[in-house]
Design a protein around this motif. Structure first.
Motif, short mmCIF file in Angstrom:
data_model
loop_
_atom_site.label_atom_id
_atom_site.label_comp_id
_atom_site.label_asym_id
_atom_site.label_seq_id
_atom_site.Cartn_x
_atom_site.Cartn_y
_atom_site.Cartn_z
N CYS A 23 0.83 -1.20 0.00
CA CYS A 23 0.00 0.00 0.00
C CYS A 23 0.87 1.26 0.00
N CYS B 62 0.49 3.33 3.26
CA CYS B 62 1.21 2.70 4.38
C CYS B 62 2.70 3.00 4.28
N HIS C 231 -4.12 0.24 8.29
CA HIS C 231 -4.61 0.05 6.92
C HIS C 231 -6.07 -0.40 6.93
N HIS D 216 -6.59 2.81 0.73
CA HIS D 216 -6.33 3.05 2.16
C HIS D 216 -7.18 4.29 2.46
#
Ligand code: AMP
Ligand code: ZN
Length: 135
Positions: free
Chosen positions: A4, A7, A46, A97
């Motif tokens: 991600c 992230c 997340h 996300h």
């Protein structure tokens, strides 16, 4: 989550223009801003979208969104703020996300957010019935 992008920005593995963080939330500037100071507010955890979000994360997110809105008003002189949050590709979500867009609006700014649509079909009574019936 490993793959991600957001992230990775939170962890500092991908560069980002951080504005704020606390225990549960993180804020950075959108790389492709719609107006000066366009921020993204996201949970450190997340979570894909609003349909999958837990109450604690949502509360933390909206409180940080308010904090950043006040900051933008005070520091950048925004006269208005749009808070936008997309869920699913169909709705324009490109990064899975969850994030709230904080979009400052300025007097004489060129940004236009349109709600034009050709849709005229809603039977409000029928829709209300579907959405309020039990079960
Ligand atoms: P959404 O379409 O609601 O998922 O919004 C994703 C947003 O993330 C877009 O407005 C992008 O401009 C922004 N974005 C994509 N990559 C980055 C990045 N590396 N740093 C900051 N913002 C980004
Ligand atoms: Zn993530």
């Amino acid at each position: 989550m490993e793959n991600c992008l957001f992230c990775k920005i939170i962890k500092g593995e991908v560069p980002g223009h951080k504005i704020y963080e606390d225990e549960n939330t993180f804020v950075f500037l959108d790389i492709n801003p719609w107006s000066r100071g366009h921020c993204l507010v996201l949970p450190k955890k997340h979570i894909r979208n609003i349909l999958e979000a837990d109450a604690e994360s949502l509360m933390a997110l909206i409180l940080t969104a308010q904090k950043i809105s006040v900051l933008i008003k005070n520091k950048l002189g925004a006269e208005g703020i749009n808070v936008l949050q997309n869920n699913s590709r169909l709705a324009g979500q490109m990064v899975d996300h969850i994030h709230f867009h904080i979009i400052p609006r300025y007097k004489n700014g060129s940004l236009q957010i349109s709600h034009k649509t050709d849709y005229k079909g809603d039977d409000l009574e029928e829709t209300q019935k579907l959405l309020t019936e039990i079960g």
